[in-house]
Design an enzyme around this catalytic site. Structure first.
Site, PDB file in Angstrom:
ATOM      1  N   GLY A  74       0.814  -1.212   0.000  1.00 23.78           N
ATOM      2  CA  GLY A  74       0.000   0.000   0.000  1.00 23.78           C
ATOM      3  C   GLY A  74       0.843   1.255   0.000  1.00 23.78           C
ATOM      4  N   ALA A  75       1.914   1.255  -0.767  1.00 28.62           N
ATOM      5  CA  ALA A  75       2.852   2.373  -0.746  1.00 28.62           C
ATOM      6  C   ALA A  75       2.536   3.429  -1.790  1.00 28.62           C
ATOM      7  CB  ALA A  75       4.280   1.862  -0.944  1.00 28.62           C
TER       8      ALA A  75
ATOM      9  N   GLY B   9      -1.488   7.392   1.386  1.00 29.04           N
ATOM     10  CA  GLY B   9      -1.550   7.380   2.835  1.00 29.04           C
ATOM     11  C   GLY B   9      -0.195   7.397   3.487  1.00 29.04           C
ATOM     12  N   ILE B  10      -0.045   6.640   4.583  1.00 23.48           N
ATOM     13  CA  ILE B  10       1.244   6.607   5.283  1.00 23.48           C
ATOM     14  C   ILE B  10       2.253   5.713   4.574  1.00 23.48           C
ATOM     15  CG2 ILE B  10       0.136   7.084   7.498  1.00 23.48           C
ATOM     16  CD1 ILE B  10       0.627   4.155   8.260  1.00 23.48           C
TER      17      ILE B  10
ATOM     18  N   TYR C  28     -14.249  -3.368  10.406  1.00 24.84           N
ATOM     19  CA  TYR C  28     -12.937  -2.726  10.470  1.00 24.84           C
ATOM     20  C   TYR C  28     -12.223  -3.095  11.772  1.00 24.84           C
ATOM     21  CZ  TYR C  28      -9.381   0.954  10.481  1.00 24.84           C
ATOM     22  OH  TYR C  28      -8.181   1.636  10.521  1.00 24.84           O
TER      23      TYR C  28
END
Length: 286
Positions: free
Chosen positions: A19-20, A23-24, A170
Site C-alpha cells: 500500500g505504498a 496514505g502513510i 474494520y
C-alpha cells in the site's frame, strides 16, 4: 521525541512496503529509501504506484525504489507478487488497508476488510517467510489501529454474514492484524528465528481511509496528523535499534499496551490455523 532523522543507515537492506501508493505508505517508503534501503513499493493501481515512485525519486534522487503489482483482495495476485521477490528480505511492512465500507467480498469470497487487511497480509507474510528468514535480522511490521479494541473475532461468523457493520468489520480486521503480529513473534521466539514481529498504530491520520467529498471529512483532515507523522510508528518499529519484538508502537512514537483481546494467545493460535486453512498458505518454520 523520536524522528525519522534517527533512522540508521539501511544501505544493503531490502524492504517491501504494501500500500505504498498513498496514505502513510508513501512517507514510510520514502524514509526507508532516504536512509539507503532498496524499497519495493506495492500498489494495486500501477499508475498510482508509478506516481509514488516518481515522487520519492524527486525527493531522493538515485533512490533504489521499484513498484510491484499487488492486490491483497486476490490471493492469486499475492502469490504472483511474492514470486517476484528474490534474495533475502530484511523488512516487510504490512501497511495497506481498507477502512469502514459497505459489505463486499474479495476475489476469493472473503469479507473485504478481513480479506484485505488480515488474510492478504497473512498470506503475503507466509509466502515471503523463506526470504525473511534468509536475512540476518528481519522485521515484519503490521499496521493495526486503536480500533482493534472494539473488534471481536467470531469464528462462527468471520465474514459477518449474519450481522454486518462497517466499523465492526474494520475493528475485527485490525484486531486480527494485532493478533497475527503478536503470534508471529511468539512463534519466532519459540523456534529461535532471527526475526522480529511488531505492530504499529499510526493514530488518526489524514489518509484515504477518510473518503473525500464529505464536508465533515474535509474538516477532519485539517485537524488530523499528516501522513508523514502517521508513518513514524511504523518507521520506528521497522528501524529503531531500541524496538523489540512483540511491541505495539503508537503515535509519539511510544509503545502501547494492546487490548486484552489482542493478547489472548489461544485466540491468536486459532486465528492462525483458520487463516492457514482459508488462504492455503502455511508458514515456513519460524
Amino acid at each position: 521525541m523520536w524522528t525519522a532523522e534517527e533512522i540508521p543507515d539501511l544501505t544493503g537492506r531490502t524492504a517491501v512496503v504494501t500500500g505504498a501508493s498513498g496514505g502513510i505508505g508513501v512517507p514510510t517508503a520514502l524514509e526507508l529509501a532516504r536512509h539507503g534501503a532498496r524499497v519495493v513499493l506495492t500498489a494495486r493501481d500501477p499508475g498510482r504506484g508509478r506516481d509514488a515512485l516518481e515522487a520519492i525519486r524527486a525527493k531522493v534522487p538515485g533512490a533504489a525504489v521499484e513498484v510491484g503489482a499487488l492486490d491483497l483482495a486476490d490471493l492469486r495476485s499475492v502469490r504472483a507478487f511474492a514470486g517476484t521477490v528474490g534474495g533475502p528480505l530484511d523488512l516487510l511492512v504490512n501497511n495497506a488497508g481498507l477502512g469502514p465500507m459497505p459489505r463486499g467480498t474479495t476475489a476469493d469470497g472473503f469479507e473485504t476488510q478481513f480479506g484485505v487487511n488480515h488474510l492478504g497480509h497473512f498470506a503475503l507474510t507466509g509466502l515471503l517467510m523463506p526470504r525473511l528468514l534468509a536475512a540476518p535480522a528481519a522485521r515484519v511490521v503490521t499496521v493495526s489501529s486503536g480500533a482493534h479494541a472494539f473488534g471481536e473475532i467470531d469464528f462462527d461468523d468471520l465474514g459477518l454474514e449474519r450481522r454486518y457493520g462497517s466499523w465492526a468489520a474494520y475493528g475485527r480486521s485490525k484486531l486480527a492484524n494485532l493478533l497475527f503480529a503478536l503470534e508471529l513473534q511468539r512463534r519466532a521466539e519459540a523456534s529461535g528465528a532471527a526475526l522480529l514481529s511488531l505492530a504499529a498504530h499510526p493514530g488518526t491520520t489524514a489518509t484515504g481511509i477518510l473518503r473525500t467529498g464529505r464536508p465533515l471529512n474535509a474538516l477532519m483532515r485539517l485537524l488530523l496528523r499528516s501522513p508523514a507523522k502517521g508513518a513514524l510508528p511504523s518507521l520506528y518499529a521497522a528501524t529503531s535499534p531500541e524496538a523489540e519484538g512483540g511491541q505495539y508502537v503508537g503515535p509519539g512514537p511510544r509503545v502501547l499496551r494492546p487490548s486484552a483481546r489482542a493478547m489472548d494467545p489461544a485466540v491468536a493460535a486459532r486465528l492462525w490455523e483458520v487463516s492457514e486453512e482459508l488462504t492455503g498458505v502455511r508458514f515456513a518454520e519460524t
